[in-house]
Each structure stands twice: as structure tokens, then as C-alpha cells.
Design an enzyme around this catalytic site. Structure first.
Site, PDB file in Angstrom:
ATOM      1  N   CYS A   1      -6.557  -3.294   7.192  1.00  0.00           N
ATOM      2  CA  CYS A   1      -7.511  -2.477   6.962  1.00  0.00           C
ATOM      3  C   CYS A   1      -8.660  -3.094   6.265  1.00  0.00           C
ATOM      4  O   CYS A   1      -9.928  -2.804   6.703  1.00  0.00           O
ATOM      5  CB  CYS A   1      -7.410  -1.231   6.650  1.00  0.00           C
ATOM      6  SG  CYS A   1      -6.680  -1.285   4.868  1.00  0.00           S
TER       7      CYS A   1
ATOM      8  N   CYS B   1       0.659  -1.157   0.027  1.00  0.00           N
ATOM      9  CA  CYS B   1       0.007   0.110  -0.020  1.00  0.00           C
ATOM     10  C   CYS B   1       0.684   1.181   0.061  1.00  0.00           C
ATOM     11  O   CYS B   1       0.417   2.268  -0.651  1.00  0.00           O
ATOM     12  CB  CYS B   1      -0.927  -0.018   1.109  1.00  0.00           C
ATOM     13  SG  CYS B   1      -2.087   1.376   1.199  1.00  0.00           S
TER      14      CYS B   1
END
Length: 359
Positions: free
Chosen positions: A203, A105
Site C-alpha cells: 500500500c 501491519c
């Protein structure tokens, strides 16, 4: 007020322009406050990473931006996030590895697509709430990445892939602060709930049920044999994605001494167990290696390395190889080495570089 189309909310002012990656949390909100105090003209943007995610982060980040009086945008990176992070996570597990989605990410979204978008909007810098520092070396003409002043909060392990261009155009305001100082900043400004807990899970899998997530995206996994490293049959596993190298609990077999997952035979669908001594290794091969203080070195060098987040560093020698790979030889037996995880090299507090463990 809708903030889902990247619209401008409030206009800030100043000279040096920085766009902060905001999440509505403590660290990113405090980072903006610190930048404003340093004279930057700031904007804030939240990344929408999953098309079906709740809008709590968008709402909280927007409220913080309103209180700070800065521009605020929403960037929809859900397609990029699916391809570069979520799909990669699933594929790495299916190939027998243990992925690190935070590294991917950061590589592709926070310091890739986000920086590109900031430049399109006329910002010279981006800023994040990461606990890490950077310095400029006049002698080499390169930017250096350094551990946070608060070692307990240091996040340099997941930022080893930063390029010189990314480092030159990124600011880390929280790097010199402790977590307590950061909480005081947001409390004083009413920017976020200072007691808001930090996310401890991936997440996009907030319940921590990784196997269920992978099954939903790739289908039910086949059961198979559990065997010792010498071939002794021990039982049946529930699908290889339910296990990680180094795991001891929840395997479902009994033995005369504790057993750990030491490998996965993907082609034959066999889970391989062994003793604690069999988890130890003396070397590893890393791929997609990035070096920060220099280009690819032309000779081996000694440093320390981490193969897990917040792990104690181990002394090693790094041997550069062809095809952007490296062989890492540890000076003493090392554990917790898993294919798919990152190995990160350090020289004291400075990040030398790192790569993905191939085996």
C-alpha cells in the site's frame, strides 16, 4: 464534510458492539452489512497510515458508513505505521531479507493499535474484511484460526501472529463467503463499487518500485560484485536491495544455464547466484514464533507449511527451540525460502502458528 479528526458522523444502535476496520473497499463494506444483519451495533473506522497519503479511502469508507447508518471514525496511526511497518520494511531489505509488511501491519496496527482504540471507545469486538474463519475449541478453551471457505481468497497466511485475546475479540464476517457473494452484498446496498479492483501492491509503494522507496529513505546503494556460489566472478550488481532470493530475470548476466539469486553477502556487498538446484533447502530456522491451538509445544510435531503467500503447502516437522524459535525440517526438498518472509504451519484448514524466517 471533514472526517480527519475522528469525529462521530452517524449513530447506530443495537446491543453487541463491534468496530469494523473500513477501507472503502468491497470486503470491509460487506463485512459491516453482514454484522448489522446479525444484530450487532456497529461502528466503522478507517486507519490513516501515511501522513501524505490521499484521502480516497477515508472518503469512500465515510460514504459507506453514511449509507449503513453507523458511527464513523478516522484513526491516525501514521507514526506507528512508519515505525512498525515502513521502517521495518527498509531495515529488513538492507539486512538482506525479503520483508512481508502485511504481516507486520496486521500484528501491530489492525489487531494491535486498532483493537486498543476500539476498546477505548467501548467496543467489545473489532471486525475486518479478511477472508478467514475462527472457531472455539471447548476442550482446550482456545480460539482456532481457520482458512476461508473460499480457498482462493484465503488470507490466513498473514494472520498467523494473532493472539488468543485478539482472536476472542475479532469477527471475520467474510470468512464463510465467496468473493462473488461479497460483491453482490455491496452492489445491493450501494456500499462500494463492486468492480473495484483489489490492491496487488504494497500500500505504501503503489508503483511497486521498492528499490526507489528504500533509496529515498536510506540513501543510494553501492554497486558490487556478482559471483557464483563457487566464487566465479560474473559482473556487477546495481545495489543489493534491487534483488530478492529466487529472482531469475533482470539480473543482467548471461550464463550457459538459468541462474537465480540464492544469497546476499551483506558484509562484502556481493550478490550470489546459483542454479535452480541450489535454491532448494531441507530446513529453516524461524524466530518470533506464535502458536495458536496451544502454548509452546514440548515436543516436535508434524504439519504442513507455507513459506510464501498462496504457496502450495509442504509437509514438514517442526522442532521447538529456545528463545521462541523453531527448526522446520521439510520431508522433501523445498524452494522459495527467503529470510524475512513468514513460515506458517497448518493442520488441514487450521493454522497451527508461524514465525519469521531467520535463515
Amino acid at each position: 464534510m471533514s472526517r480527519l479528526k475522528g469525529e462521530l458522523i452517524v449513530t447506530g444502535n443495537g446491543n453487541k458492539r463491534a468496530l469494523a476496520a473500513m477501507s472503502g473497499g468491497v470486503d470491509s463494506s460487506a463485512a459491516v452489512r453482514l454484522l448489522l444483519d446479525q444484530g450487532y451495533s456497529c461502528g466503522g473506522a478507517v486507519m490513516k497510515l501515511a501522513s501524505d497519503e490521499e484521502n480516497d479511502a477515508v472518503r469512500d469508507a465515510g460514504l459507506a458508513a453514511d449509507r449503513l447508518g453507523i458511527d464513523f471514525y478516522v484513526f491516525d496511526f501514521s507514526a506507528e505505521f512508519k515505525e512498525k511497518v515502513m521502517d521495518s520494511f527498509v531495515n529488513t531489505y538492507l539486512s538482506g531479507g525479503t520483508p512481508n509488511p502485511c504481516v507486520e501491519c496486521n500484528r501491530y496496527l489492525k489487531f494491535g493499535a486498532f483493537l486498543d482504540k476500539a476498546r477505548e471507545l467501548g467496543y467489545e469486538y473489532i471486525a475486518t474484511g479478511h477472508y478467514v474463519r475462527k472457531e472455539y475449541c471447548g476442550e482446550s478453551g482456545r480460539w482456532l484460526l481457520k482458512r476461508a471457505a473460499d480457498r482462493a481468497k484465503d488470507q490466513s497466511y498473514v494472520l498467523y501472529s494473532l493472539t488468543q485475546d485478539q482472536l476472542a475479540h475479532t469477527i471475520f464476517p467474510a470468512g464463510e463467503k465467496s468473493k462473488a457473494e461479497i460483491r453482490d452484498i455491496v452492489a445491493a446496498g450501494g456500499l462500494a463499487d463492486p468492480s473495484k479492483p483489489e490492491s496487488q501492491d504494497i500500500c505504501f509503494i503503489p508503483d511497486g518500485r521498492y528499490a526507489d522507496f528504500i533509496i529515498r529513505r536510506s540513501g543510494e546503494q553501492k554497486k558490487g560484485e556478482i559471483r557464483m556460489s563457487d566464487g566465479t566472478y560474473l559482473g556487477e550488481h546495481k545495489g543489493l536491495i534491487n534483488y530478492t532470493v529466487g529472482q531469475r530475470k533482470g539480473i543482467g548476466v548471461s550464463y550457459s544455464e538459468p541462474l537465480f539469486v540464492i544469497d546476499k553477502n551483506i558484509s562484502e556487498n556481493i550478490l550470489i547466484l546459483g542454479t535452480k538446484d541450489e535454491l532448494v533447502c531441507n530446513s529453516l530456522i524461524a524466530g518470533d514464533v506464535n502458536y495458536i491451538p496451544f502454548d509452546k509445544p514440548d515436543k516436535p510435531f508434524e504439519c504442513t507449511a507455507q513459506t510464501r503467500y498462496h504457496q502450495r503447502e509442504a509437509e514438514c516437522t517442526v522442532y521447538p527451540l529456545e528463545n521462541n524459535c523453531a527448526r522446520v525440517e521439510f520431508h522433501s526438498p523445498h524452494t522459495a525460502v527467503s529470510k524475512g518472509q513468514a513460515v506458517v504451519f497448518y493442520d488441514g484448514d487450521y493454522v497451527v502458528g508461524g514465525g519469521t524466517i531467520l535463515g
